[in-house]
Design an enzyme around this catalytic site. Structure first.
Site, mmCIF file in Angstrom:
data_model
loop_
_atom_site.group_PDB
_atom_site.id
_atom_site.type_symbol
_atom_site.label_atom_id
_atom_site.label_comp_id
_atom_site.label_asym_id
_atom_site.label_seq_id
_atom_site.Cartn_x
_atom_site.Cartn_y
_atom_site.Cartn_z
ATOM 1 N N HIS A 39 -10.553 -103.284 33.817
ATOM 2 C CA HIS A 39 -11.832 -104.015 33.759
ATOM 3 C C HIS A 39 -13.025 -103.124 34.083
ATOM 4 C CE1 HIS A 39 -14.068 -107.598 33.043
ATOM 5 N NE2 HIS A 39 -13.237 -108.463 33.575
ATOM 6 N N ASP A 83 -14.629 -105.279 28.987
ATOM 7 C CA ASP A 83 -14.448 -106.722 29.151
ATOM 8 C C ASP A 83 -13.706 -107.251 27.926
ATOM 9 O OD1 ASP A 83 -16.397 -106.683 27.169
ATOM 10 O OD2 ASP A 83 -18.010 -107.370 28.472
#
EC number: 2.3.1.84
Length: 535
Positions: free
Chosen positions: A189, A193
Site C-alpha cells: 500500500h 492503491d
C-alpha cells in the site's frame, strides 16, 4: 538544500535536484507507518488477460512502464538502513515527534527478478503453495488462493526493491514454452492503491498491444541482462516523481470541524458494534502468528447481471446513483437478516462503514498532471456510523430499501461538500499533531490490541476494455487484508466490461462462529442483491 544526514549514500542532492528523490508526504507516511509497524500486510489485484504473454514481452512493457511512471520504480529509504527495523521500534524513535518524513527515491538498479515474486528465494515456499493451489482450482482464482496470499509481506525500506511485486500464475496451456495470462499485483500500500492496481494492468495490456501492432525498439543486451532500470544509463528517460498528493490537495480539516469529529469518534468507540472474541483483536504481523487472519469469499456477477442492477438503481433512485450505495445497503440488510451478529443492546446501536474514495478527482484539470498521479496511494474516503435498526428491512419492502440506497448515496456526496471524505486522514496531518506527536506511536496505540467493528467497502470502479485489440484485461479481482485497521468485515469490488463484476468479501476469524456461518452470510448477501435487483 535538503538535510540528508542518515540517508546517505542512498539519497543524494543530485537525485533530489533531478526529481528522482524527495521526502514523503503526510499521506504516504501514513501507509509507511502501517507497514513499518507491521500493522498491514498487503492488498492485491488479480488480473486475467485474454491471452498469454512471454517473458520478453513482460520485460519490455515493465521497462517502459517504470520509466514513464517513476512511482512504480521507487522505494522508501529509511534511516539507519540496514538496521532500520530495530530503530523504528525503539524508544529512541517512538518517544519523540519526527515532523520530517523519510525519503523516497527511484531505485538505482532494478532487474526483472526484483519485480517477479516467483523468482525471489524468500517467497519460494509460499509461491509453491500459490502455484499448486491455482492448478488445483483449475487455474481459477478462489478464496483459497486469496487466503494464501493475504498474509504475504512486502518489506518496507529495501533500497533495491519497490513496494510491490508481480506474481505470474502458471498457465494451463503453454504450447511448449512459458507464457502467462493470469497475474497478481501485490503491494504493501506504499505508493499504491486499488486504482493503481487496475491502472497497472490496463497499461500492461495497452503496451502488449503496442508491441504486437507496431513492434518495439529495444536493445538485445537488455533482453540478455534483464535490467529494467539502470539509473546511471536511464535517468534522462525516467520521469520525475510527482509531488505528494497532499501538496496538491489540502487534506487538513478546518479547526472548527474538530469538535464534531472528536465527538463522533467518541460515539463510534462506545456505542457501535464491536467484536468480542479474543481472536479478533488487532495485532502486529509476525512470521509465527496467525494475526488478523480472515475468511474470504468470492462473488461474481456477469455483465448482464450488472446491467440489470444498474437499471434497477436508475429506476428506483435516479440516473446519478452509483453501484456502491446499493451494494452497501444489501450488505447491511443481509447482516441484520443473518441475526447472528448484533446483540441489540442499548450500547450497540451503530455500525460504522468506511468507503474509500479516489482523491485524484480533486486534482487540477490538467491531463498531464493527472496522468502523473495514475499510480500512488492517492485516497480519501468517508467514515460514518449508521443505526443498526435502519437495516431491518423485511422482504418485499422495496420502498424502504431504495430510500436507504438513496440516503447512502446522498451521504457520500455530502462528504465531498463538508470535508468528511478527507477528515479522517487529514487530522493526522495537522501541524500541531505532526510537530508534537510521533505518528508511528499514535497510530500503533490507536490501532493495536483493539476489538474490531464495522466494514470497509472499496469499489475501484469499472475498467473498460476494447476487445477488438490484440490484448485486453478480461477479468479483475480486488482484495485487501484486514490488517490492524479495526474493521471486522471487508468488501472489495472491481468490474470489467468483459467479464462483469467481482466481489471479494472477507471477515476476520472469530467475528462469526466459523467459516460455515460466514459462507451462509455471503449466500444471504447474494440473495439480497438478487431480491432487490430482480436478478
Amino acid at each position: 538544500m535538503e538535510d540528508i544526514e542518515g540517508y546517505e549514500p542512498h539519497i543524494t542532492q543530485e537525485l533530489i535536484d533531478r526529481g528522482h528523490a524527495r521526502r514523503m508526504g503526510h499521506l504516504e507516511n501514513y501507509f509507511a507507518v502501517l507497514s513499518r509497524q507491521k500493522m498491514y500486510s498487503n492488498f492485491t489485484v488479480y488480473a486475467e488477460l485474454n491471452k498469454g504473454v512471454n517473458k520478453r514481452q513482460l520485460m519490455l512493457v515493465l521497462k517502459v512502464l517504470l520509466q514513464k511512471y517513476s512511482t512504480l520504480a521507487h522505494t522508501i529509504i529509511p534511516k539507519h538502513y540496514p538496521h532500520h527495523e530495530a530503530y523504528y521500534s525503539s524508544e529512541e524513535y517512538l518517544s519523540k515527534p519526527f515532523p520530517q518524513h523519510d525519503f523516497i527515491k527511484v531505485i538505482s538498479h532494478l532487474e526483472f527478478d526484483d519485480l517477479i515474486m516467483n523468482n525471489q528465494p524468500e517467497y519460494r515456499e509460499v509461491m509453491e503453495k500459490i502455484s499448486e493451489q491455482f492448478k488445483k482450482d483449475d487455474f481459477k482464482v478462489t478464496n483459497r488462493l486469496i487466503e494464501l496470499i493475504s498474509p504475504v509481506i512486502i518489506p518496507l525500506g529495501n533500497p533495491k526493491r519497490p513496494n510491490w511485486r508481480l506474481i505470474c500464475l502458471p498457465g494451463k496451456d503453454t504450447d511448449g514454452f512459458e507464457t502467462w495470462k493470469n497475474f497478481v499485483y501485490v503491494t504493501n500500500h506504499c505508493g499504491s492503491d486499488g486504482v493503481s492496481g487496475s491502472n497497472f494492468f490496463k497499461d500492461l495490456a495497452l503496451l502488449f498491444c503496442k508491441i504486437e501492432e507496431k513492434g518495439f525498439d529495444y536493445d538485445e543486451e537488455f533482453i540478455e541482462d534483464q535490467v529494467i532500470i539502470d539509473y546511471d544509463r536511464d535517468y534522462t528517460e525516467i520521469s520525475k516523481l510527482p509531488k505528494p498528493i497532499t501538496d496538491r490537495i489540502d487534506y487538513k480539516p478546518a479547526l472548527t470541524s474538530l469538535p464534531k469529529f472528536f465527538l463522533t469518534t467518541f460515539i463510534y468507540e462506545h456505542c457501535n458494534f464491536k467484536t468480542s472474541s479474543e481472536s479478533t483483536l488487532t495485532a502486529r504481523y509476525s512470521p509465527s502468528s496467525n494475526a488478523n487472519a480472515s475468511y474470504n469469499y468470492l462473488l461474481h456477477f456477469s455483465t448482464k447481471q450488472v446491467e440489470q442492477i444498474r437499471a434497477q438503481i436508475k429506476k428506483n433512485v435516479h440516473d446519478g446513483c452509483t453501484l456502491t450505495p446499493f451494494i452497501q445497503a444489501c450488505f447491511l440488510v443481509a447482516l441484520y437478516r443473518l441475526d447472528k451478529l448484533f446483540t441489540k443492546s442499548l450500547l450497540e446501536y451503530g455500525f460504522d462503514v468506511a468507503i474509500p474514495s479516489n482523491a485524484r478527482r480533486f486534482l487540477p484539470n490538467d491531463e498531464e498532471l493527472r496522468d502523473s498521479y495514475k499510480y500512488g496511494s492517492n485516497v480519501g474516503g468517508s467514515h460514518y456510523a449508521y443505526l443498526i435498526s435502519s437495516f431491518d428491512i423485511p422482504e418485499g419492502d422495496n420502498d424502504k430499501f431504495w430510500s436507504l440506497v438513496e440516503y447512502y448515496y446522498d451521504r457520500f456526496l455530502e462528504s465531498y461538500d463538508n470535508g468528511d471524505h478527507l477528515i479522517g486522514l487529514g487530522v493526522l496531518q495537522l501541524d500541531f499533531i505532526v510537530e508534537n506527536k510521533n505518528i508511528d506511536s499514535l497510530l500503533a496505540n490507536s490501532y493495536l490490541h483493539q476489538q474490531r467493528g464495522g466494514a470497509i467497502i472499496s469499489n475501484t470502479g469499472l475498467v473498460s476494455q476494447d476487445t477488438t485489440k490484440p490484448y485486453y484485461v478480461r477479468d479483475l479481482i480486488f482484495s485487501q487484508s484486514a490488517g490492524a485497521l479495526r474493521f471486522a468485515f471487508g468488501l472489495n469490488v472491481c468490474s470489467t466490461n468483459v467479464n462483469g463484476m467481482n466481489m471479494d468479501m472477507s471477515v476476520v476469524q472469530g467475528t462469526l462462529r466459523d467459516r460455515g456461518e460466514w459462507e451462509s452470510f455471503c449466500k444471504l448477501f447474494y440473495q439480497t442483491i438478487g431480491e432487490f435487483a430482480s436478478l
